[in-house]
Design a protein around this motif. Sequence first.
Motif, PDB file in Angstrom:
ATOM      1  N   GLU A   6       4.207  -4.696   5.089  1.00 43.80           N
ATOM      2  CA  GLU A   6       4.693  -5.133   6.396  1.00 43.80           C
ATOM      3  C   GLU A   6       3.974  -6.436   6.676  1.00 43.80           C
ATOM      4  O   GLU A   6       2.751  -6.456   6.818  1.00 43.80           O
ATOM      5  N   HIS A  24       2.029   5.438   0.716  1.00 45.98           N
ATOM      6  CA  HIS A  24       1.955   6.553   1.664  1.00 45.98           C
ATOM      7  C   HIS A  24       2.615   7.764   1.017  1.00 45.98           C
ATOM      8  O   HIS A  24       3.534   7.619   0.210  1.00 45.98           O
ATOM      9  N   HIS A  83       0.862  -1.185   0.000  1.00 42.41           N
ATOM     10  CA  HIS A  83       0.000   0.000   0.000  1.00 42.41           C
ATOM     11  C   HIS A  83       0.900   1.237   0.000  1.00 42.41           C
ATOM     12  O   HIS A  83       2.051   1.156   0.401  1.00 42.41           O
ATOM     13  N   HIS A 113       4.819   0.184   0.282  1.00 41.45           N
ATOM     14  CA  HIS A 113       5.522  -0.799   1.118  1.00 41.45           C
ATOM     15  C   HIS A 113       4.562  -1.876   1.609  1.00 41.45           C
ATOM     16  O   HIS A 113       3.347  -1.761   1.479  1.00 41.45           O
TER      17      HIS A 113
END
Length: 292
Positions: A112, A68, A66, A110
């Motif tokens: 996670e 940012h 996603h 990125h």
Amino acid sequence: MRFKPVASLVSGQPTQDGNRVPLTRLVPGLGQRGDQAFRAMDPFLLMDHFGPMVLPPGTDAGFPPHPHRGFQTLTYLIQGAFRHRDSTGGSGLLRPGGAQLMNAGSGIVHEEMPVPEHLETGGAIEGVQLWINLPEAHKGSAPGYTDLQPESMPWQALPGGRIRVLAGTWAGIAGPAQTPAQIAYAHLELQPGARFEQAVPAGWLAAVVPLRGAVLVEGTAVAADTVALLGEGEALAVEIAVEAAEPASLMLLTGKPLGESIAHYGPFVMNTRVEIEQAVLDYQQGRMGHLD
Ligand code: MN
């Protein structure tokens, strides 16, 4: 010394984000409770406490790719392990007691995700992700990330507890995270009967956020997963009752408000609507990069 009283208490909201990751959203952020609450936390935008929870075996819980733009994320891991990959080619492994500071700047994509062992066997995980706003002059900065290894911010003993300093200076100890916004951020553990005091610069935001156990701020009880925003005073003081059944684990947060206009949409935080529209367009057209 005049100690800061509690000005307001905001209960965290249980929610989910990413790929079915249960978490408590502490700092409202992203318009969830309106711009008033959003601005009340300046220069911080959002704070999520994920876990403590046990991921089931075969889990695909995590945060798949996603974007940012316009701020920084500081992800602190208390237990478990997470791996990070981003569109600048960066990658890293987040270990307990460590953190990752990501500068979204002009734009980044990125992910996670739990480490492969977790994906196969499941495992406990707990951490806190903090979004720190970037001043207007830094919103176009180069994206990237910095691993903050546990060794760079070890626990330091205090009377009746211990502290791990992530950013700024607490109890005379400087933390490793460097951010354009002026902030100070620490994880504090207190034993029953202990008290911690810290001077805070005039005009800075100050908040106390227990993750576990309840604390007292100038006589006001603050429960776990609650944000206590502090009012006027020269110093922050937090204590735990002598008769408390368990020690307290809490995050301490101070920062100099940016005082800039905020326009936000999902994972983008800019100063104007036009900049947000541009961010959406840039992401849709692949200009924030992609993961290989
Ligand atoms: Mn993210």
